[in-house]
Design an enzyme around this catalytic site. Structure first.
Site, PDB file in Angstrom:
ATOM      1  N   ASP B 136       0.862  -1.188   0.000  1.00 34.24           N
ATOM      2  CA  ASP B 136       0.000   0.000   0.000  1.00 34.24           C
ATOM      3  C   ASP B 136       0.900   1.240   0.000  1.00 34.24           C
ATOM      4  O   ASP B 136       1.459   1.613   1.031  1.00 34.24           O
ATOM      5  CB  ASP B 136      -0.908   0.017   1.236  1.00 34.24           C
ATOM      6  CG  ASP B 136      -1.993  -1.064   1.169  1.00 34.24           C
ATOM      7  OD1 ASP B 136      -1.774  -2.087   0.497  1.00 34.24           O
ATOM      8  OD2 ASP B 136      -3.061  -0.876   1.795  1.00 34.24           O
ATOM      9  N   LYS B 199      -6.762   3.331  -3.554  1.00 33.53           N
ATOM     10  CA  LYS B 199      -7.189   3.368  -2.148  1.00 33.53           C
ATOM     11  C   LYS B 199      -7.349   4.816  -1.739  1.00 33.53           C
ATOM     12  O   LYS B 199      -6.571   5.667  -2.150  1.00 33.53           O
ATOM     13  CB  LYS B 199      -6.107   2.647  -1.325  1.00 33.53           C
ATOM     14  CG  LYS B 199      -6.312   2.652   0.173  1.00 33.53           C
ATOM     15  CD  LYS B 199      -5.237   1.780   0.856  1.00 33.53           C
ATOM     16  CE  LYS B 199      -5.207   2.010   2.356  1.00 33.53           C
ATOM     17  NZ  LYS B 199      -4.139   1.260   3.039  1.00 33.53           N
ATOM     18  N   LYS B 235     -10.191   0.273  -2.710  1.00 33.63           N
ATOM     19  CA  LYS B 235     -10.123   0.098  -1.252  1.00 33.63           C
ATOM     20  C   LYS B 235     -10.374   1.418  -0.535  1.00 33.63           C
ATOM     21  O   LYS B 235      -9.484   2.251  -0.445  1.00 33.63           O
ATOM     22  CB  LYS B 235      -8.750  -0.462  -0.850  1.00 33.63           C
ATOM     23  CG  LYS B 235      -8.573  -0.640   0.662  1.00 33.63           C
ATOM     24  CD  LYS B 235      -7.230  -1.263   1.014  1.00 33.63           C
ATOM     25  CE  LYS B 235      -7.000  -1.228   2.531  1.00 33.63           C
ATOM     26  NZ  LYS B 235      -5.664  -1.744   2.894  1.00 33.63           N
TER      27      LYS B 235
END
Lengths: 493, 299
Positions: B136, B199, B235
């Site tokens: 991430d 995300k 996400k």
């Protein structure tokens, strides 16, 4: 996304894997009498005519109740009661006291909002999400807004003395049954008139519930008279010599008949009639939000909306992408039980209206016109129409010129702003319009050239009691809502 | 593949986006469809701890929670992944080995992204070497807001390369981008530069994930899919604490991208306390009764 780039037409599957279980609002919450009488002079009275008509739930074709059909004598009784109430009580009451009654009606409606929403959906076929989140809250807002005006009319029209006309005769349609009643009753009472109102024959129940509520609110008898009936009852109201002011919302056809009928009399009148609004999408518009606006513009209330955005005009460069995405969005619309909280599109209001819509989709389709309908399953009983697009149409087609009053959208393209304006204005109607662009100056430039009473920018079908609503050309005369909407109920001297 | 000109802005109407989200929130999810969605949401959780206090003991506890969300009911599914800092990846990977639960690591000078490019690349490689199969990353918001879109594009592409086989989730930190048009642009940059997932947030900035921001990102994913046929994941992270909100997110995914995205392979929730609320609701759906939070282990 240019036309060339959108070659990979991927499939998105919205129905697979996870479908929502039914989430119906319970009809047991409300009680509907088997038979309703006429609300005249503060009481429910059996019709002199002795006749009753059935009102049907359009989602299952079951009879919900019988309502009285007011004859000529009944209309006369109602008008007489309204006249007596006007002269005896209502016109003598301090304006502040009129306002109090309107506030009381608004508050009682708030308390009973859920009940009214359910009955509205049962009687009209509109989804509970709309009756709960739009119709009833708007009804309440209208009463609150006009309650505030009752004792401030002299500030609304400074320098002149506003006076009520007397008895207002009001005839309302079936697409927003209670909301149209509120649009009519609230300004009339705030301005100091008394009322004889007739709801549509297919959707009388919420108006009759409102009659009960008005009685419970202690409004002096005769100030509001609610009489049910069909076309002839409307004719009797229009022709009654005791009516000082007429307010009608409905079809242009009937509007013309009313105009002829009142010619040569001193009756004041306002008409809010049909529409065939253009919803104009420029190539710099936010596409996804424009798609939402198109959906809200035409599929709101099954398209039974006089200001519906029923003609989509889209700039050629974005037409393919926009229509593709519109079709994707339409696949997610849930058509079915109006009482289900997840229903987006409910039942068509009546058999007559369904036949009219289907008539357009068969006889109205000419040449190489292409009909696109979503794949949704329709219930067996009841009156239903899938969300529909009609492509390859041009200005000369009947389906582009005439009001369908159903979930049917025609799609045309344009190249320049001038062309869009010309197409938009090339209609006997002029009730509303929509413009979608990222550019503020274009909104003003195009907006002021659209000959329509309401023009929405980057949104559609937004209503507010403070905002005047009404049409150009065959869409009617006079305005409802805001200060403009008070004016037709007043004489300025 | 034609890469769009990022200097051009895709228009997004704020009010329109927020109205659309309000419609998703009116969906009423009941009975079997609710139970299905609750279980699905649980399988989509990236159980997260990203604190300076994260000792091995804390991470161990979280890993066991991921594998055994609710010991009292063995039919409850596991979460998708756990998400930790790089120096806890090895431990997590050891514990979770063979469980099927992914190990995600934040990297690239999380949460600010203000390290040197070299150190950020090194961090990615380190985390992957330690056993992370998902990275991430954070984008350089300073560069994005300065209009240096190519810089952002290139750094994402560089990190993607450094990831090797690991999946790359690109954190846009939408709370710092402010406008929906910026969110859309950053989404497009990330997607075209090779993101496997986009995300919303680090969870360190408020606001974190919101439904309107997520919707704008879903539209970017959809446009990319319609153009190329390639599916990018989504996400939302931070601020999603209760089951009801999670279900509204799933409604939004279903009605925007369709059933194809209703899988942990393409949709995740970055959250910690959400898991237990989902569990409580699942048990409620099954038994008809709410239980005290004391009956659900904390992570």
């Amino acid at each position: 996304m240019s036309e060339k780039e959108l070659t990979t037409h991927q499939n998105l599957h919205f129905d697979e894997l996870w479908a929502y279980d039914p989430a119906p609002e319970s009809p047991d919450y409300v009680s509907i009498e088997p038979q309703y009488q006429l609300f005249i002079d503060g009481t429910f009275q059996k019709p002199e005519s002795g006749r009753y008509i059935d009102t049907v739930n359009p989602s299952n074709e079951k009879v919900l109740a019988q309502v009285a059909e007011a004859g000529k004598k009944d209309v006369d009784k109602a008008v007489t009661a309204a006249r007596k109430a006007y002269e005896g009580v209502w016109s003598k009451l301090p304006a502040k006291e009129r306002g109090k009654y309107l506030f009381r009606i608004a508050r009682l409606l708030q308390e009973r909002a859920r009940e009214f929403a359910i009955v509205e959906s049962m009687d009209s076929g509109k989804p509970i999400r709309e009756s709960r989140d739009i119709d009833i809250p708007q009804v309440i807002a209208h009463f609150f807004y006009h309650a505030g005006w009752a004792d401030k009319l002299e500030y609304a029209f400074p320098g002149v003395r506003p006076k009520p006309h007397g008895v207002a005769g009001q005839i309302i349609p079936w697409n927003f049954p209670l909301l149209m009643a509120a649009w009519k009753i609230a300004p009339a009472l705030a301005a100091g008139n008394t009322v004889v109102i007739k709801p549509a024959e297919t959707t009388p129940l919420t108006a009759l519930k409102l009659a009960e509520l008005i009685r419970d609110a202690g409004l002096p008898p005769g100030v509001v008279n609610i009489i049910t009936g069909a076309g002839q009852t409307g004719v009797d109201i229009v022709n009654h010599p005791g009516i000082d002011k007429l307010a009608f919302t409905g079809s242009t056809e009937v509007g013309k008949i009313i105009q002829k009928a009142v010619a040569g009399t001193d009756k004041k009148y306002t008409l809010e009639l049909g529409g065939k609004a253009a919803n104009i999408i420029f190539d710099d518009a936010p596409v996804e939000q424009a798609v939402e606006g198109i959906v809200n513009g035409i599929f709101f209330n099954q398209g039974h909306v006089c200001c519906a955005g029923s003609r989509l005009l889209v700039q050629e460069g974005v037409a393919e992408e926009l229509v593709y995405k519109l079709k994707l969005r339409m696949e997610t619309l849930i058509v079915g039980d109006p009482l289900d909280k997840n229903t987006d599109i409910g039942a068509i209001n009546s058999k007559v209206q369904l036949d009219r819509i289907l008539g357009f989709l068969t006889e109205g389709v000419e040449g190489d016109q292409k009909i696109y309908q979503t794949k949704c399953n329709l219930p067996e009983k009841g009156y239903w129409c899938q969300p529909t697009l009609v492509e390859n149409v041009s200005q000369s087609h009947r389906i582009v010129q005439e009001e369908v009053f159903g979930p049917v959208l025609t799609i045309q393209t344009f190249r320049t702003p001038d062309e869009a304006v010309n197409l938009a204005n090339n209609s006997p109607y002029g009730l509303s319009g929509g413009i979608w662009t990222d550019k503020g100056s274009k909104i003003f430039n195009v907006g002021k050239r659209i000959r329509a009473g309401v023009v929405w920018a980057n949104t559609f079908n937004k209503f507010d009691p403070t905002s005047p609503f009404g049409g150009y050309k065959e869409s009617g005369m006079g305005r409802e809502g805001g200060i403009h909407g008070l004016l037709p109920y007043l004489e300025l001297s | 593949m034609m890469i769009p000109d990022f200097k051009q802005t895709v228009p997004v109407d704020q009010i329109g986006v927020e109205e659309r989200v309000a419609r998703f929130r009116t969906r009423s999810i009941k009975k079997e469809s609710k139970l299905f969605a609750l279980k699905l949401a649980l399988q989509m959780v990236d159980l997260t701890t990203l604190e300076g206090m994260d000792s091995p003991g804390k991470v161990r506890q979280l890993c066991y929670k991921a594998m055994y969300p609710h010991a009292a009911d063995p039919n409850i599914p596991m979460v998708a992944a756990i998400c930790v800092y790089p120096n806890r990846v090895r431990l997590a990977a050891e514990i979770l080995k063979g469980s099927g639960i992914h190990v995600a690591s934040v990297a690239t000078s999380f949460p600010s992204g203000m390290g040197t490019l070299e150190s950020r690349i090194e961090e990615v490689k380190y985390a992957v070497d330690e056993g992370a199969d998902e990275i991430d990353m954070v984008i350089s918001r300073w560069a994005f807001l300065k209009g240096e879109y190519n810089y952002v594009f290139d750094e994402i592409a560089t990190f993607k390369e450094a990831c090797g086989p690991a999946h790359l989730k690109v954190i846009l930190e939408t709370g710092e981008l402010e406008t929906y048009e910026n969110v859309r642009k950053a989404s497009d940059i990330a997607i075209y530069a090779g993101a496997d997932f986009i995300k919303t947030s680090t969870g360190k900035i408020s606001p974190a994930a919101t439904m309107p921001v997520t919707l704008v990102m879903l539209y970017a994913i959809r446009d990319y899919y319609l153009r190329t046929g390639n599916k990018v994941g989504m996400k939302p992270a931070g601020g999603i604490r209760d089951a009801k909100t999670a279900l509204h997110y799933l409604v939004m995914v279903k009605e925007t991208l369709g059933a194809g995205w209703l899988t942990p392979d393409l949709f995740r929730f970055g959250a910690s306390s959400l898991a237990n609320d989902l569990l409580m609701q699942i048990i409620k759906q099954k038994t008809g009764q709410y239980q005290s939070p004391d009956y659900f282990s904390i992570g």
